[in-house]
Design a protein around this motif. Sequence first.
Motif, short mmCIF file in Angstrom:
data_model
loop_
_atom_site.label_atom_id
_atom_site.label_comp_id
_atom_site.label_asym_id
_atom_site.label_seq_id
_atom_site.Cartn_x
_atom_site.Cartn_y
_atom_site.Cartn_z
N UNK A 37 -0.50 -5.09 -13.76
CA UNK A 37 -1.13 -4.39 -12.64
C UNK A 37 -1.38 -5.29 -11.44
N UNK A 38 -1.89 -6.53 -11.65
CA UNK A 38 -2.25 -7.36 -10.50
C UNK A 38 -1.04 -7.58 -9.58
N UNK A 39 0.15 -7.73 -10.18
CA UNK A 39 1.36 -7.96 -9.39
C UNK A 39 1.79 -6.69 -8.66
N UNK A 40 1.71 -5.55 -9.36
CA UNK A 40 2.04 -4.27 -8.72
C UNK A 40 1.08 -3.99 -7.56
N UNK A 41 -0.20 -4.27 -7.76
CA UNK A 41 -1.20 -4.04 -6.71
C UNK A 41 -0.87 -4.84 -5.45
N UNK A 42 -0.50 -6.11 -5.65
CA UNK A 42 -0.20 -6.98 -4.50
C UNK A 42 1.03 -6.49 -3.75
N UNK A 43 2.08 -6.11 -4.48
CA UNK A 43 3.30 -5.63 -3.82
C UNK A 43 3.03 -4.35 -3.03
N UNK A 44 2.29 -3.41 -3.63
CA UNK A 44 1.97 -2.16 -2.94
C UNK A 44 1.09 -2.43 -1.72
N UNK A 45 0.11 -3.34 -1.86
CA UNK A 45 -0.79 -3.67 -0.76
C UNK A 45 -0.03 -4.30 0.41
N UNK A 46 0.94 -5.17 0.11
CA UNK A 46 1.73 -5.79 1.17
C UNK A 46 2.59 -4.75 1.90
N UNK A 103 9.16 0.20 -7.90
CA UNK A 103 10.30 0.28 -6.98
C UNK A 103 9.83 0.16 -5.54
N UNK A 104 10.65 -0.50 -4.71
CA UNK A 104 10.30 -0.66 -3.30
C UNK A 104 10.26 0.67 -2.58
N UNK A 105 11.13 1.61 -2.98
CA UNK A 105 11.17 2.92 -2.33
C UNK A 105 9.84 3.65 -2.49
N UNK A 106 9.27 3.61 -3.69
CA UNK A 106 8.00 4.28 -3.93
C UNK A 106 6.88 3.61 -3.15
N UNK A 107 6.87 2.28 -3.14
CA UNK A 107 5.82 1.56 -2.40
C UNK A 107 5.88 1.89 -0.91
N UNK A 108 7.06 1.97 -0.37
CA UNK A 108 7.21 2.30 1.06
C UNK A 108 6.79 3.73 1.34
N UNK A 109 7.03 4.62 0.39
CA UNK A 109 6.60 6.01 0.54
C UNK A 109 5.08 6.10 0.59
N UNK A 110 4.42 5.40 -0.33
CA UNK A 110 2.96 5.38 -0.35
C UNK A 110 2.42 4.78 0.95
N UNK A 111 3.03 3.68 1.39
CA UNK A 111 2.58 3.01 2.62
C UNK A 111 2.70 3.95 3.82
#
Length: 609
Positions: free
Chosen positions: A449-458, A587-595
């Motif tokens: 989780x800590x790594x996923x959180x950081x990637x999504x936050x960035x 996935x980067x696509x999902x993170x960008x969608x959330x952002x």
Amino acid sequence: MNTKKLNAATIVSLCLVLVFSMFAVIPKAHASSTKLKVTASALNIRTAPSTSSKVITTVKKNTTLVKVKASGKWYQVKYKNKTGWASAKYLKTVKTTVSTASTTSKIVTSKTDNLNIRKSNSTNSTVLGKLNKGKTATYIQQKNGWVKIKTSSITGWVSATYVTVSTKKATTAKPKITNAKKNLYFVVTAKSLSVRSEPNSKSKLLAYVKKNESLLISRIASNDWVEVTYQTGKKGWVSTHYGTQKVKEPTTSSITVVVPKKTTYYYVTEPTGLTIRNSYSVNAKSLGQIVPFESKVQILKQASNGWIYVNYNDKKGWINGSTSYGFASTTNISFTAKKPSKTQYFVMRSGTLNVRSLPTTAAPSLGKASKGNYFKILRISNNNWVEVQYTSKQKGWISSNTTSSKITTKKPTTTVSDSVKGTLKGIKIVVDPGHGKQDNGASGNHVVEKTLNLKAAKAIQSAIEEVGGIVYMTRTTDNQFLTLDERAAYAKQKGANAFISVHHNSGPSSATGYESYYSTSAKVSSKKFADAIHDGIKDAIKEEYPNYKDRKLKAMDYYVVRYNSVVSVLLELGFVSNASDAKLVNSNDYRETVAKGVVNGLLSYYGRD
């Protein structure tokens, strides 16, 4: 004598000795005793299984007897030191309950924050991680003043000086729950303690309570948990390992009361005012008097849990002297303020100025106003300070006694709070990637989780900055860690407008979807802000992933949103315990969608869309 006969006799004798020896060491078998309960109002116990035999004693109804044997319709029974016969007609077999097997293990609890976990039992060995105050680990062994422990991710040694070792009983049986004695209170000794829906650490988290809070106990569980009232009308369970129990209100053994050495005043900045109570607890009786917003009261006595004893309108009692509701100062602050006769604006021309809770430098800072910011003036004080709407939910005072600012009747073209279509220029957001360093958070399906959180936050950081917003990250690498207190205070420290905490969920393997949380107990109401952010994420995900489950926006007093000074929301973007979710959220696509959804929510909330 015949030698053969002698040898034969000797052999027989030895065999007999061996046989008797074998019987001598065989322990006598004991059948499990059957207990009988008397159903008659009085029952005679006799010398023989017959009504004509002599009565040894008489026992009353519900007396428990031990069955020895049966003979027809009679039982031979034992009662105290007597054995006799009783009619089976008036005896009922007591069903025995097999107790649930339990195991006993030791747990280690840290007495201090940032306790080093080392590779070996030496101060010269490598530090593997940290254990914060109140956190626990599994005990392995103890040696030369060191204790070997195991956390969810680390096995190592800690100094025995800074930990307590206790026995923890684990059992599959449900704990026995009883009502508490009248006026029994639980005083929190941990820095922060979880309140849960059931008396176990795996049940639903309801809220957090802080050190020295005194909570009325309503029920007690046999597994070292107690049910407390943590808010008016709200109850939950806390572990007794992180506090003490006191009959009536805690005494000076847990909370000390002192008189200030210097004349000290408390200035109320809570808009709804503060209730005067008959003791230093939120559970104490109200005296029917409110100390209103912007009032000044002298602190007559001060308790170590933050409550203060005051006199207002000839009513003496206790109010909550937390920095969330006001501030203490030896400065005798007096001011008057009035609305300007016509619309005026306060414009920052250069530098930065503190926004404060009252028009004085003695008041604590709420944040900062910078060059290019302007605000509509709500009131002007007699000492040349102006009250402005600092955020959508928070008012504050800024000094107009410097050359860094000017007051004008002409509305400027840009501002922190002005609606500029399609941009977040001037808006300051704290983005908080949850967990970090020694705290991995949840894990599963090859993701942490800590790594996923950081990637999504960035990803969220980049998206906000692309439209002109300012982002402050609580951490930028997986080797950084902030406590919950530090995270909650970060927005105030940075003078930010809002706070977004990023997390990923864990649960049953079938659990799926995203959800968001806001606090109903926070000083600043975040419902509208959280609604806007969740709706933005929902619309963005629906467009790209129409079948991904929306688990809705929910109210929950997570620490970082409950104790924040600005509007805030906590995001749970998917379940690492679900294989499909884990693949999606990584996935980067999902993170960008959330952002994208977060930015749309911010634009909507600040009227920039």
